[in-house]
Design a protein around this motif. Structure first.
Motif, PDB file in Angstrom:
ATOM      1  N   LEU A  88       0.871  -1.173   0.000  1.00  0.00           N
ATOM      2  CA  LEU A  88       0.000   0.000   0.000  1.00  0.00           C
ATOM      3  C   LEU A  88       0.905   1.218   0.000  1.00  0.00           C
ATOM      4  CD1 LEU A  88      -2.791   1.353   0.264  1.00  0.00           C
ATOM      5  CD2 LEU A  88      -2.558   1.109   2.752  1.00  0.00           C
ATOM      6  N   GLU A  89       0.733   2.055  -1.025  1.00  0.00           N
ATOM      7  CA  GLU A  89       1.633   3.202  -1.142  1.00  0.00           C
ATOM      8  C   GLU A  89       0.900   4.379  -1.773  1.00  0.00           C
ATOM      9  OE1 GLU A  89       4.094   5.175  -0.069  1.00  0.00           O
ATOM     10  OE2 GLU A  89       5.290   3.341  -0.041  1.00  0.00           O
ATOM     11  N   PHE A  90       1.382   5.578  -1.487  1.00  0.00           N
ATOM     12  CA  PHE A  90       0.867   6.754  -2.179  1.00  0.00           C
ATOM     13  C   PHE A  90       1.204   6.614  -3.658  1.00  0.00           C
ATOM     14  CE2 PHE A  90       1.598   8.547   2.114  1.00  0.00           C
ATOM     15  CZ  PHE A  90       0.294   8.957   2.375  1.00  0.00           C
ATOM     16  N   SER A  91       0.367   7.192  -4.513  1.00  0.00           N
ATOM     17  CA  SER A  91       0.600   7.055  -5.940  1.00  0.00           C
ATOM     18  C   SER A  91       0.125   8.292  -6.672  1.00  0.00           C
ATOM     19  CB  SER A  91      -0.099   5.789  -6.454  1.00  0.00           C
ATOM     20  OG  SER A  91       0.458   5.407  -7.685  1.00  0.00           O
ATOM     21  N   ARG A  92      -0.145   8.160  -7.969  1.00  0.00           N
ATOM     22  CA  ARG A  92      -0.557   9.292  -8.800  1.00  0.00           C
ATOM     23  C   ARG A  92      -2.072   9.344  -8.884  1.00  0.00           C
ATOM     24  NH1 ARG A  92       4.000   9.186  -8.138  1.00  0.00           N
ATOM     25  NH2 ARG A  92       5.709   9.941  -9.389  1.00  0.00           N
ATOM     26  N   PHE A 133       8.239   8.498  -6.140  1.00  0.00           N
ATOM     27  CA  PHE A 133       7.863   7.090  -6.269  1.00  0.00           C
ATOM     28  C   PHE A 133       7.202   6.864  -7.634  1.00  0.00           C
ATOM     29  CE2 PHE A 133       5.483   3.190  -5.266  1.00  0.00           C
ATOM     30  CZ  PHE A 133       6.496   2.464  -4.670  1.00  0.00           C
ATOM     31  N   PRO A 134       7.480   5.728  -8.279  1.00  0.00           N
ATOM     32  CA  PRO A 134       6.912   5.483  -9.609  1.00  0.00           C
ATOM     33  C   PRO A 134       5.381   5.456  -9.591  1.00  0.00           C
ATOM     34  CG  PRO A 134       8.414   3.699  -8.941  1.00  0.00           C
ATOM     35  CD  PRO A 134       8.308   4.636  -7.801  1.00  0.00           C
ATOM     36  N   ASP A 135       4.779   5.864 -10.710  1.00  0.00           N
ATOM     37  CA  ASP A 135       3.319   5.788 -10.804  1.00  0.00           C
ATOM     38  C   ASP A 135       2.892   4.321 -10.894  1.00  0.00           C
ATOM     39  OD1 ASP A 135       3.489   4.877 -13.472  1.00  0.00           O
ATOM     40  OD2 ASP A 135       3.139   6.866 -14.299  1.00  0.00           O
ATOM     41  N   GLN A 136       1.600   4.083 -10.946  1.00  0.00           N
ATOM     42  CA  GLN A 136       1.037   2.744 -10.880  1.00  0.00           C
ATOM     43  C   GLN A 136       1.614   1.808 -11.940  1.00  0.00           C
ATOM     44  OE1 GLN A 136      -0.452   5.691 -10.431  1.00  0.00           O
ATOM     45  NE2 GLN A 136      -2.415   5.511  -9.382  1.00  0.00           N
ATOM     46  N   GLU A 137       1.607   2.233 -13.177  1.00  0.00           N
ATOM     47  CA  GLU A 137       2.088   1.369 -14.261  1.00  0.00           C
ATOM     48  C   GLU A 137       3.599   1.159 -14.180  1.00  0.00           C
ATOM     49  OE1 GLU A 137       0.693  -0.522 -16.725  1.00  0.00           O
ATOM     50  OE2 GLU A 137      -1.245  -0.130 -15.769  1.00  0.00           O
ATOM     51  N   ALA A 138       4.345   2.191 -13.852  1.00  0.00           N
ATOM     52  CA  ALA A 138       5.805   2.058 -13.739  1.00  0.00           C
ATOM     53  C   ALA A 138       6.167   1.132 -12.578  1.00  0.00           C
ATOM     54  CB  ALA A 138       6.453   3.429 -13.549  1.00  0.00           C
ATOM     55  N   PHE A 139       5.435   1.225 -11.470  1.00  0.00           N
ATOM     56  CA  PHE A 139       5.715   0.346 -10.338  1.00  0.00           C
ATOM     57  C   PHE A 139       5.348  -1.096 -10.681  1.00  0.00           C
ATOM     58  CE2 PHE A 139       4.843  -1.335  -5.973  1.00  0.00           C
ATOM     59  CZ  PHE A 139       6.167  -1.364  -5.573  1.00  0.00           C
ATOM     60  N   LYS A 140       4.264  -1.287 -11.407  1.00  0.00           N
ATOM     61  CA  LYS A 140       3.874  -2.629 -11.854  1.00  0.00           C
ATOM     62  C   LYS A 140       5.003  -3.239 -12.685  1.00  0.00           C
ATOM     63  CE  LYS A 140       0.463  -5.183 -14.467  1.00  0.00           C
ATOM     64  NZ  LYS A 140      -0.353  -5.190 -15.643  1.00  0.00           N
ATOM     65  N   LEU A 141       5.551  -2.481 -13.615  1.00  0.00           N
ATOM     66  CA  LEU A 141       6.655  -2.949 -14.446  1.00  0.00           C
ATOM     67  C   LEU A 141       7.890  -3.267 -13.597  1.00  0.00           C
ATOM     68  CD1 LEU A 141       7.868  -3.512 -17.250  1.00  0.00           C
ATOM     69  CD2 LEU A 141       8.441  -1.078 -17.367  1.00  0.00           C
ATOM     70  N   THR A 142       8.194  -2.435 -12.627  1.00  0.00           N
ATOM     71  CA  THR A 142       9.339  -2.671 -11.741  1.00  0.00           C
ATOM     72  C   THR A 142       9.151  -3.962 -10.949  1.00  0.00           C
ATOM     73  OG1 THR A 142       9.674  -0.284 -11.565  1.00  0.00           O
ATOM     74  CG2 THR A 142      10.771  -1.643  -9.915  1.00  0.00           C
ATOM     75  N   MET A 143       7.919  -4.224 -10.513  1.00  0.00           N
ATOM     76  CA  MET A 143       7.631  -5.476  -9.796  1.00  0.00           C
ATOM     77  C   MET A 143       7.829  -6.680 -10.721  1.00  0.00           C
ATOM     78  SD  MET A 143       4.310  -4.286  -7.555  1.00  0.00           S
ATOM     79  CE  MET A 143       4.002  -5.888  -6.821  1.00  0.00           C
ATOM     80  N   GLU A 144       7.361  -6.579 -11.948  1.00  0.00           N
ATOM     81  CA  GLU A 144       7.537  -7.671 -12.906  1.00  0.00           C
ATOM     82  C   GLU A 144       9.016  -7.896 -13.189  1.00  0.00           C
ATOM     83  OE1 GLU A 144       3.254  -7.110 -15.202  1.00  0.00           O
ATOM     84  OE2 GLU A 144       5.042  -6.125 -16.015  1.00  0.00           O
ATOM     85  N   GLN A 145       9.790  -6.828 -13.328  1.00  0.00           N
ATOM     86  CA  GLN A 145      11.231  -6.945 -13.569  1.00  0.00           C
ATOM     87  C   GLN A 145      11.957  -7.582 -12.389  1.00  0.00           C
ATOM     88  OE1 GLN A 145      12.026  -2.844 -14.515  1.00  0.00           O
ATOM     89  NE2 GLN A 145      11.786  -3.174 -16.717  1.00  0.00           N
ATOM     90  N   ALA A 146      11.386  -7.452 -11.189  1.00  0.00           N
ATOM     91  CA  ALA A 146      11.986  -8.066  -9.998  1.00  0.00           C
ATOM     92  C   ALA A 146      11.626  -9.549  -9.888  1.00  0.00           C
ATOM     93  CB  ALA A 146      11.540  -7.322  -8.741  1.00  0.00           C
ATOM     94  N   GLY A 147      10.799 -10.052 -10.815  1.00  0.00           N
ATOM     95  CA  GLY A 147      10.482 -11.474 -10.834  1.00  0.00           C
ATOM     96  C   GLY A 147       9.089 -11.846 -10.368  1.00  0.00           C
ATOM     97  N   PHE A 148       8.275 -10.861 -10.011  1.00  0.00           N
ATOM     98  CA  PHE A 148       6.937 -11.160  -9.515  1.00  0.00           C
ATOM     99  C   PHE A 148       5.993 -11.545 -10.651  1.00  0.00           C
ATOM    100  CE2 PHE A 148       8.621  -8.645  -6.029  1.00  0.00           C
ATOM    101  CZ  PHE A 148       8.225  -9.406  -4.948  1.00  0.00           C
ATOM    102  N   ALA A 149       5.027 -12.385 -10.318  1.00  0.00           N
ATOM    103  CA  ALA A 149       3.991 -12.815 -11.258  1.00  0.00           C
ATOM    104  C   ALA A 149       2.636 -12.285 -10.787  1.00  0.00           C
ATOM    105  CB  ALA A 149       3.955 -14.340 -11.321  1.00  0.00           C
TER     106      ALA A 149
END
Length: 170
Positions: A88-92, A133-149
């Motif tokens: 849970l984080e602040f976002s755009r 902090f990255p916006d929603q889509e950028a953070f989603k991409l960062t999570m995927e790049q870290a290996g999350f599914a």
């Protein structure tokens, strides 16, 4: 400790990890729960063994990590296969709300911080950390790049906050 307190249940082990001893001291006093374990540590270097955690929850703290990508890789490391990560984080905020949110963050939050808490600069830091902090889509991409599914997010309060979730593949 507020979120950890909500996760306590019979047969469940809950550990709070925080880099600030002072924050943990306050958390211990506020929760008063013996069931919680407290460990000092940073998101980029969690003091937990590989594949040892079923659920890792972080609320309004990941934006304070020096290296968000490294923190996500570390979270991925400690999760068991099939384990879940929720952030849970602040976002755009939504485009229609962004101008009002910008004015509120720039002018009202620091004044409230100075008036209520006596710490105007701390509240300026808060606003800056949210903006970096990255916006929603950028953070989603960062999570995927870290290996999350199965990476997903749900905006709260028209995007002012966002609930991100993912799993570690089996």
């Amino acid at each position: 400790g507020d979120v950890a307190r909500l996760l306590v249940a019979p047969g469940r082990s809950v550990t709070v990890v925080d880099p600030s001893r002072a924050m943990m001291r306050v958390g211990r006093m506020r929760t008063g729960m013996q069931q919680l374990r407290w460990q000092e540590g940073e998101a980029e270097h969690l003091p937990l063994p590989d594949a040892s955690v079923d659920l890792l929850v972080i609320s309004f703290g990941l934006r304070n990590a020096t290296r968000v990508g490294a923190a996500l890789r570390e979270i991925h490391r400690v999760l068991r296969p099939g384990g879940r990560f929720v952030c849970l984080e602040f976002s755009r905020p939504a485009a229609w709300l962004a101008p009002a949110d910008d004015l509120y963050s720039r002018w009202v939050i620091p004044v409230l911080g100075a008036t209520v808490a006596g710490h105007r600069d701390a509240y300026r830091y808060l606003v800056g950390s949210i903006r970096r902090f990255p916006d929603q889509e950028a953070f989603k991409l960062t999570m995927e790049q870290a290996g999350f599914a199965d990476v997903r997010y749900r905006n709260l309060s028209f995007g002012i906050a966002c609930l991100h979730s993912a799993t570690k593949a089996e």
